[in-house]
Design a protein around this motif. Structure first.
Motif, PDB file in Angstrom:
ATOM      1  N   GLU A  82       0.684  -1.129   0.044  1.00  0.00           N
ATOM      2  CA  GLU A  82      -0.085   0.033   0.007  1.00  0.00           C
ATOM      3  C   GLU A  82       0.780   1.212   0.000  1.00  0.00           C
ATOM      4  OE1 GLU A  82       0.128  -2.275   2.270  1.00  0.00           O
ATOM      5  OE2 GLU A  82       1.229  -1.315   3.981  1.00  0.00           O
ATOM      6  N   SER A  83       2.017   0.981   0.389  1.00  0.00           N
ATOM      7  CA  SER A  83       2.920   2.191   0.435  1.00  0.00           C
ATOM      8  C   SER A  83       3.591   2.608  -1.209  1.00  0.00           C
ATOM      9  CB  SER A  83       4.194   2.292   1.587  1.00  0.00           C
ATOM     10  OG  SER A  83       4.995   1.099   1.054  1.00  0.00           O
ATOM     11  N   SER A  84       3.249   1.830  -2.090  1.00  0.00           N
ATOM     12  CA  SER A  84       3.816   2.022  -3.202  1.00  0.00           C
ATOM     13  C   SER A  84       2.695   2.294  -4.186  1.00  0.00           C
ATOM     14  CB  SER A  84       4.594   0.813  -3.974  1.00  0.00           C
ATOM     15  OG  SER A  84       5.670   0.324  -2.909  1.00  0.00           O
ATOM     16  N   PRO A  85       3.082   3.241  -5.315  1.00  0.00           N
ATOM     17  CA  PRO A  85       1.910   3.598  -6.282  1.00  0.00           C
ATOM     18  C   PRO A  85       1.457   2.655  -7.204  1.00  0.00           C
ATOM     19  CG  PRO A  85       4.069   4.578  -6.824  1.00  0.00           C
ATOM     20  CD  PRO A  85       4.256   4.143  -5.532  1.00  0.00           C
ATOM     21  N   ASP A  86       0.288   2.584  -7.567  1.00  0.00           N
ATOM     22  CA  ASP A  86      -0.041   1.642  -8.620  1.00  0.00           C
ATOM     23  C   ASP A  86       0.431   2.208  -9.928  1.00  0.00           C
ATOM     24  OD1 ASP A  86      -1.636  -0.389  -7.181  1.00  0.00           O
ATOM     25  OD2 ASP A  86      -2.935   1.291  -6.630  1.00  0.00           O
ATOM     26  N   TYR A  87       0.823   1.168 -10.713  1.00  0.00           N
ATOM     27  CA  TYR A  87       0.707   1.304 -12.040  1.00  0.00           C
ATOM     28  C   TYR A  87      -0.233   0.609 -13.042  1.00  0.00           C
ATOM     29  CZ  TYR A  87       5.825   2.353 -11.158  1.00  0.00           C
ATOM     30  OH  TYR A  87       6.868   3.069 -10.666  1.00  0.00           O
ATOM     31  N   SER A  88      -1.008   1.330 -14.060  1.00  0.00           N
ATOM     32  CA  SER A  88      -1.843   0.704 -14.482  1.00  0.00           C
ATOM     33  C   SER A  88      -1.432  -0.156 -15.781  1.00  0.00           C
ATOM     34  CB  SER A  88      -2.647   1.948 -15.173  1.00  0.00           C
ATOM     35  OG  SER A  88      -2.206   2.420 -16.362  1.00  0.00           O
ATOM     36  N   ILE A  89      -2.079  -1.302 -15.990  1.00  0.00           N
ATOM     37  CA  ILE A  89      -1.827  -2.210 -17.186  1.00  0.00           C
ATOM     38  C   ILE A  89      -2.094  -1.435 -18.258  1.00  0.00           C
ATOM     39  CG2 ILE A  89      -4.242  -3.309 -16.895  1.00  0.00           C
ATOM     40  CD1 ILE A  89      -1.132  -4.996 -17.762  1.00  0.00           C
ATOM     41  N   GLU A  90      -3.103  -0.473 -18.480  1.00  0.00           N
ATOM     42  CA  GLU A  90      -3.212   0.249 -19.773  1.00  0.00           C
ATOM     43  C   GLU A  90      -1.871   0.991 -20.186  1.00  0.00           C
ATOM     44  OE1 GLU A  90      -5.528   0.359 -17.281  1.00  0.00           O
ATOM     45  OE2 GLU A  90      -6.915  -0.773 -18.054  1.00  0.00           O
ATOM     46  N   ASP A  91      -1.214   1.708 -19.100  1.00  0.00           N
ATOM     47  CA  ASP A  91      -0.108   2.487 -19.517  1.00  0.00           C
ATOM     48  C   ASP A  91       1.057   1.300 -19.939  1.00  0.00           C
ATOM     49  OD1 ASP A  91      -1.226   4.758 -18.898  1.00  0.00           O
ATOM     50  OD2 ASP A  91      -0.184   4.863 -16.857  1.00  0.00           O
ATOM     51  N   ILE A  92       1.256   0.202 -19.308  1.00  0.00           N
ATOM     52  CA  ILE A  92       2.143  -0.864 -19.491  1.00  0.00           C
ATOM     53  C   ILE A  92       1.907  -1.356 -21.094  1.00  0.00           C
ATOM     54  CG2 ILE A  92       3.086  -3.128 -18.980  1.00  0.00           C
ATOM     55  CD1 ILE A  92       2.307  -2.148 -15.857  1.00  0.00           C
ATOM     56  N   LEU A  93       0.679  -1.520 -21.084  1.00  0.00           N
ATOM     57  CA  LEU A  93       0.330  -2.107 -22.732  1.00  0.00           C
ATOM     58  C   LEU A  93       0.600  -1.270 -23.694  1.00  0.00           C
ATOM     59  CD1 LEU A  93      -2.956  -4.358 -21.727  1.00  0.00           C
ATOM     60  CD2 LEU A  93      -0.569  -5.104 -22.279  1.00  0.00           C
ATOM     61  N   ASP A  94       0.446  -0.027 -23.279  1.00  0.00           N
ATOM     62  CA  ASP A  94       0.547   1.172 -24.341  1.00  0.00           C
ATOM     63  C   ASP A  94       2.160   1.145 -24.519  1.00  0.00           C
ATOM     64  OD1 ASP A  94      -0.287   3.292 -25.617  1.00  0.00           O
ATOM     65  OD2 ASP A  94       0.858   4.411 -24.367  1.00  0.00           O
ATOM     66  N   TYR A  95       2.935   1.193 -23.482  1.00  0.00           N
ATOM     67  CA  TYR A  95       4.305   1.001 -23.636  1.00  0.00           C
ATOM     68  C   TYR A  95       4.905   0.119 -24.600  1.00  0.00           C
ATOM     69  CZ  TYR A  95       9.313   0.360 -22.138  1.00  0.00           C
ATOM     70  OH  TYR A  95      10.521   0.157 -22.125  1.00  0.00           O
ATOM     71  N   LEU A  96       4.270  -1.361 -24.170  1.00  0.00           N
ATOM     72  CA  LEU A  96       4.765  -2.357 -24.952  1.00  0.00           C
ATOM     73  C   LEU A  96       4.461  -2.135 -26.528  1.00  0.00           C
ATOM     74  CD1 LEU A  96       3.774  -5.139 -22.416  1.00  0.00           C
ATOM     75  CD2 LEU A  96       6.078  -4.689 -23.024  1.00  0.00           C
ATOM     76  N   GLU A  97       3.156  -1.656 -26.767  1.00  0.00           N
ATOM     77  CA  GLU A  97       2.564  -1.664 -28.084  1.00  0.00           C
ATOM     78  C   GLU A  97       3.401  -0.943 -28.980  1.00  0.00           C
ATOM     79  OE1 GLU A  97      -1.648  -2.009 -29.165  1.00  0.00           O
ATOM     80  OE2 GLU A  97      -1.769  -1.708 -27.073  1.00  0.00           O
ATOM     81  N   HIS A  98       4.005   0.145 -28.263  1.00  0.00           N
ATOM     82  CA  HIS A  98       5.062   0.787 -29.278  1.00  0.00           C
ATOM     83  C   HIS A  98       6.495   0.326 -29.309  1.00  0.00           C
ATOM     84  CE1 HIS A  98       1.665   3.853 -28.003  1.00  0.00           C
ATOM     85  NE2 HIS A  98       1.962   4.243 -29.367  1.00  0.00           N
ATOM     86  N   ARG A  99       6.652  -0.692 -28.589  1.00  0.00           N
ATOM     87  CA  ARG A  99       8.208  -1.377 -28.579  1.00  0.00           C
ATOM     88  C   ARG A  99       7.930  -2.794 -29.083  1.00  0.00           C
ATOM     89  NH1 ARG A  99       7.235   2.650 -25.427  1.00  0.00           N
ATOM     90  NH2 ARG A  99       8.617   4.242 -24.988  1.00  0.00           N
ATOM     91  N   GLN A 100       6.957  -3.168 -29.794  1.00  0.00           N
ATOM     92  CA  GLN A 100       6.688  -4.603 -30.091  1.00  0.00           C
ATOM     93  C   GLN A 100       8.129  -5.062 -31.154  1.00  0.00           C
ATOM     94  OE1 GLN A 100       2.848  -4.463 -31.650  1.00  0.00           O
ATOM     95  NE2 GLN A 100       2.218  -6.054 -30.195  1.00  0.00           N
ATOM     96  N   ASN A 101       8.729  -4.155 -31.551  1.00  0.00           N
ATOM     97  CA  ASN A 101       9.621  -4.544 -32.542  1.00  0.00           C
ATOM     98  C   ASN A 101      10.915  -4.974 -31.763  1.00  0.00           C
ATOM     99  OD1 ASN A 101      10.027  -1.912 -31.767  1.00  0.00           O
ATOM    100  ND2 ASN A 101      11.356  -1.363 -33.530  1.00  0.00           N
ATOM    101  N   TYR A 102      11.189  -4.845 -30.451  1.00  0.00           N
ATOM    102  CA  TYR A 102      12.210  -5.390 -29.952  1.00  0.00           C
ATOM    103  C   TYR A 102      12.104  -5.823 -28.574  1.00  0.00           C
ATOM    104  CZ  TYR A 102      12.546  -0.725 -27.430  1.00  0.00           C
ATOM    105  OH  TYR A 102      12.299   0.383 -26.747  1.00  0.00           O
TER     106      TYR A 102
END
Ligand code: SF4
Length: 223
Positions: free
Chosen positions: A43-63
Motif C-alpha cells: 500500500e505504500s507504493s503507487p499503482d501502475y496501470s496495465i493500460e500504461d504498460i500495454l501502451d508502452y509495449l505496443e510501441h516497442r513490439q519490434n524489440y
C-alpha cells in the motif's frame, strides 16, 4: 496491484528482452527479501496501470518480446489470470516468477497456455524451509511446494528452479540436498545474494553448481 515496473530488462527473462512488472504482497516473509516494500507493505507504493504498460509495449513490439511478472508473489493476486490474458492478447510472451505456494494457480495458467516460462524459487532444502521463508512450521505448506514442483516439471512449459544462496545460512550440503530433491529437472539456477548478509564468492557458487550438475540438464550461476 502492479506496484513496480522495470521498463526494460536484459536479464529477467532468459533469452528475451522484456519488461518486468512487480505485483504487491507476498505470503512468505523471507528475511533477506530483495523487494520488501512491495512484498510486505504494497500500500505504500503507487499503482501502475496495465493500460500504461500495454501502451508502452505496443510501441516497442519490434524489440520487447515478453513480460516478466514478478513480485511479491504474483499467484496470490486474484486478478493474475486476467492480467496475463491482457498481455498475451497483445502477442507478448509471459514469464512468471513464483515461490510455488499456489500450485492450483500454476496449474490453471499452464493448462490455459497462459505462460511461456516459469521461474520457481526453491528457498532451501525441506528441513530449512521455515527459516528461509519466514513461515512457521504450522503454517508452511511444503506439500504445496512439492505439488508445484511436479506441476512445473510435468508440463510442456520452459522452467527453472532457482535458489538464492545466502552465505552462512545455506551450505554446500544444503545445495546438494536441494539437488537430490529436484533431481531430473530441466534447469537449476544458483543466484548470488548480495546484501547485508554478505555475498558468496562466484568461484564458491560455481563449485556448488558443479556438485549438483549431475541432477539437472542444465545448471547456471547468476552472480
Ligand atoms: S518469496 Fe520473494 S517476494 Fe516473497 S518474501 Fe520471499 S524473497 Fe520476498
Amino acid at each position: 496491484m502492479i506496484k513496480g515496473w522495470h521498463k526494460l530488462s536484459l536479464i529477467d527473462y532468459p533469452g528475451h528482452l522484456c519488461t518486468t512488472i512487480f505485483l504487491g504482497g507476498c505470503n512468505f516473509r523471507c528475511f533477506y527479501c530483495h523487494n520488501s516494500d512491495i512484498a510486505f507493505s504494497p500500500e505504500s507504493s503507487p499503482d501502475y496501470s496495465i493500460e500504461d504498460i500495454l501502451d508502452y509495449l505496443e510501441h516497442r513490439q519490434n524489440y520487447i518480446e515478453g513480460v516478466c511478472i514478478s513480485g511479491g508473489e504474483p499467484t496470490i493476486y486474484c486478478g493474475l489470470i486476467n492480467l496475463i490474458e491482457q498481455i498475451k492478447s497483445k502477442g507478448f510472451k509471459v514469464k512468471l516468477d513464483t515461490n510455488g505456494t499456489r500450485p492450483e494457480v500454476l496449474w490453471d495458467i499452464i493448462r490455459y497456455k497462459l505462460v511461456d516460462y516459469i521461474a520457481m524459487d526453491i528457498k532451501a532444502p525441506r528441513y530449512k524451509y521455515c527459516l528461509l521463508s519466514g513461515i512457521s512450521k504450522e503454517y508452511l505448506d511444503l506439500d504445496a511446494i512439492e505439488r508445484s514442483i511436479e506441476i512445473v516439471r510435468k508440463n510442456r512449459v520452459d522452467y527453472e528452479f532457482r535458489t538464492t544462496v545466502i552465505p552462512e545460512v545455506l551450505s554446500m550440503e544444503d545445495i546438494i540436498l536441494i539437488g537430490c530433491w529436484l533431481s531430473g529437472s530441466q534447469k537449476y539456477v544458483l543466484q548470488s545474494y548480495k546484501g547485508k548478509y554478505g555475498c558468496l564468492a562466484v568461484d564458491r557458487l560455481t563449485q556448488y553448481a558443479e556438485m549438483v550438475s549431475p541432477h539437472f540438464q542444465k545448471v547456471e550461476v547468476r552472480a
